[in-house]
Design a protein around this motif. Structure first.
Motif, short mmCIF file in Angstrom:
data_model
loop_
_atom_site.label_atom_id
_atom_site.label_comp_id
_atom_site.label_asym_id
_atom_site.label_seq_id
_atom_site.Cartn_x
_atom_site.Cartn_y
_atom_site.Cartn_z
N LYS A 122 -7.34 7.61 -10.96
CA LYS A 122 -6.17 6.79 -10.62
C LYS A 122 -5.39 7.47 -9.49
O LYS A 122 -5.05 6.84 -8.48
CB LYS A 122 -5.29 6.60 -11.86
CG LYS A 122 -4.07 5.76 -11.64
CD LYS A 122 -3.31 5.60 -12.97
CE LYS A 122 -2.20 4.63 -12.86
NZ LYS A 122 -0.96 5.17 -12.40
N LYS A 123 -5.16 8.76 -9.65
CA LYS A 123 -4.43 9.52 -8.64
C LYS A 123 -5.19 9.55 -7.31
O LYS A 123 -4.61 9.34 -6.24
CB LYS A 123 -4.19 10.95 -9.14
CG LYS A 123 -3.43 11.82 -8.16
CD LYS A 123 -3.22 13.22 -8.70
CE LYS A 123 -2.53 14.08 -7.66
NZ LYS A 123 -2.46 15.47 -8.04
N ALA A 124 -6.50 9.78 -7.36
CA ALA A 124 -7.32 9.83 -6.14
C ALA A 124 -7.28 8.49 -5.40
O ALA A 124 -7.15 8.45 -4.18
CB ALA A 124 -8.76 10.20 -6.48
N GLY A 125 -7.37 7.39 -6.14
CA GLY A 125 -7.32 6.06 -5.53
C GLY A 125 -5.98 5.77 -4.90
O GLY A 125 -5.89 5.29 -3.77
N GLU A 126 -4.91 6.08 -5.63
CA GLU A 126 -3.56 5.84 -5.11
C GLU A 126 -3.28 6.69 -3.87
O GLU A 126 -2.67 6.22 -2.91
CB GLU A 126 -2.53 6.09 -6.20
CG GLU A 126 -2.57 5.03 -7.29
CD GLU A 126 -1.73 5.36 -8.52
OE1 GLU A 126 -1.28 6.53 -8.66
OE2 GLU A 126 -1.54 4.45 -9.34
N GLU A 127 -3.75 7.93 -3.86
CA GLU A 127 -3.55 8.80 -2.69
C GLU A 127 -4.30 8.28 -1.47
O GLU A 127 -3.78 8.32 -0.35
CB GLU A 127 -4.00 10.23 -3.01
CG GLU A 127 -3.04 10.97 -3.91
CD GLU A 127 -3.53 12.35 -4.32
OE1 GLU A 127 -4.68 12.73 -3.99
OE2 GLU A 127 -2.77 13.05 -5.00
N LYS A 128 -5.52 7.78 -1.67
CA LYS A 128 -6.29 7.24 -0.55
C LYS A 128 -5.59 6.02 0.03
O LYS A 128 -5.48 5.88 1.26
CB LYS A 128 -7.70 6.87 -1.03
CG LYS A 128 -8.61 6.39 0.05
CD LYS A 128 -8.96 7.54 0.99
CE LYS A 128 -10.22 7.24 1.76
NZ LYS A 128 -10.65 8.37 2.56
N ILE A 129 -5.09 5.14 -0.82
CA ILE A 129 -4.39 3.94 -0.34
C ILE A 129 -3.15 4.34 0.45
O ILE A 129 -2.89 3.82 1.54
CB ILE A 129 -4.00 3.03 -1.52
CG1 ILE A 129 -5.26 2.44 -2.18
CG2 ILE A 129 -3.08 1.90 -1.05
CD1 ILE A 129 -4.99 1.79 -3.52
N GLU A 130 -2.37 5.27 -0.07
CA GLU A 130 -1.15 5.69 0.62
C GLU A 130 -1.47 6.36 1.95
O GLU A 130 -0.75 6.18 2.93
CB GLU A 130 -0.32 6.62 -0.27
CG GLU A 130 0.31 5.92 -1.46
CD GLU A 130 1.14 4.70 -1.08
OE1 GLU A 130 1.99 4.79 -0.17
OE2 GLU A 130 0.93 3.63 -1.70
N GLN A 131 -2.56 7.10 2.01
CA GLN A 131 -2.98 7.74 3.26
C GLN A 131 -3.24 6.68 4.33
O GLN A 131 -2.76 6.81 5.46
CB GLN A 131 -4.26 8.55 2.98
CG GLN A 131 -4.78 9.32 4.15
CD GLN A 131 -6.07 10.05 3.79
OE1 GLN A 131 -6.89 9.56 3.02
NE2 GLN A 131 -6.24 11.23 4.36
N VAL A 132 -3.95 5.62 3.98
CA VAL A 132 -4.24 4.55 4.94
C VAL A 132 -2.96 3.81 5.29
O VAL A 132 -2.68 3.54 6.47
CB VAL A 132 -5.30 3.59 4.39
CG1 VAL A 132 -5.52 2.41 5.34
CG2 VAL A 132 -6.62 4.30 4.12
N LEU A 133 -2.15 3.48 4.29
CA LEU A 133 -0.90 2.77 4.54
C LEU A 133 0.03 3.53 5.48
O LEU A 133 0.64 2.95 6.38
CB LEU A 133 -0.16 2.49 3.23
CG LEU A 133 -0.49 1.21 2.52
CD1 LEU A 133 0.26 1.13 1.19
CD2 LEU A 133 -0.20 0.00 3.37
N ASN A 134 0.14 4.83 5.26
CA ASN A 134 1.02 5.65 6.12
C ASN A 134 0.59 5.63 7.57
O ASN A 134 1.42 5.71 8.48
CB ASN A 134 1.08 7.08 5.59
CG ASN A 134 1.88 7.20 4.32
OD1 ASN A 134 2.71 6.35 4.00
ND2 ASN A 134 1.59 8.23 3.54
#
Length: 142
Positions: A122-134
């Protein structure tokens, strides 16, 4: 399947721009799509026949996915595990596959396999999404 809470849900943008940004972070546009919906996909982990994916679905609000100017809206992202048989395929289609090449890949043994250590994925997925969004610097609308 693990549904993720992310600020990407409900965000809207131009498909061509979004696809370029996701591609630059190793996320690919899934080739299995409808003209009014699709998803971006990336591998979080792979070992043997097991693969854990991050999937980010979206709907087309205007246009169609064969055009870069389609306007899309993101849905709820999720993490999913596929388990495939990495051995030889001995079913009734094996001979046809070998002689004609019509069926290139086996079906997954489990398209929604059990995921251990869900909080980690869950954490790995959320971090990847935030990385792209940023990296999109507010170029998506709400």
């Amino acid at each position: 399947m693990i549904k993720l809470q992310s600020s990407i849900e409900g965000k809207k943008g131009n498909f061509g721009f979004v696809r370029e940004m996701f591609n630059s972070y190793g996320c690919s546009f899934c080739s299995n799509f409808e003209y009014d919906q699709g998803k971006f996909d990336t591998i979080l982990w792979r070992e043997g026949g097991e693969t854990i994916y991050l999937r980010i679905p979206f709907n087309v609000l205007d246009g169609a996915l064969d055009y870069a100017n389609a306007y899309i809206e993101f849905g709820t992202p999720y993490v999913i595990k596929h388990v495939v048989n990495i051995g030889l395929d001995y079913d009734e289609n094996s001979l046809m596959t070998a002689t004609t090449g019509l069926t290139q890949f086996q079906e997954p043994l489990d398209t929604d396999g059990y995921i251990r250590d869900k909080s980690n994925w869950k954490k790995a997925g959320e971090e990847k999404i935030e990385q792209v969004l940023n990296s999109m610097n507010g170029l998506l609308s709400s």
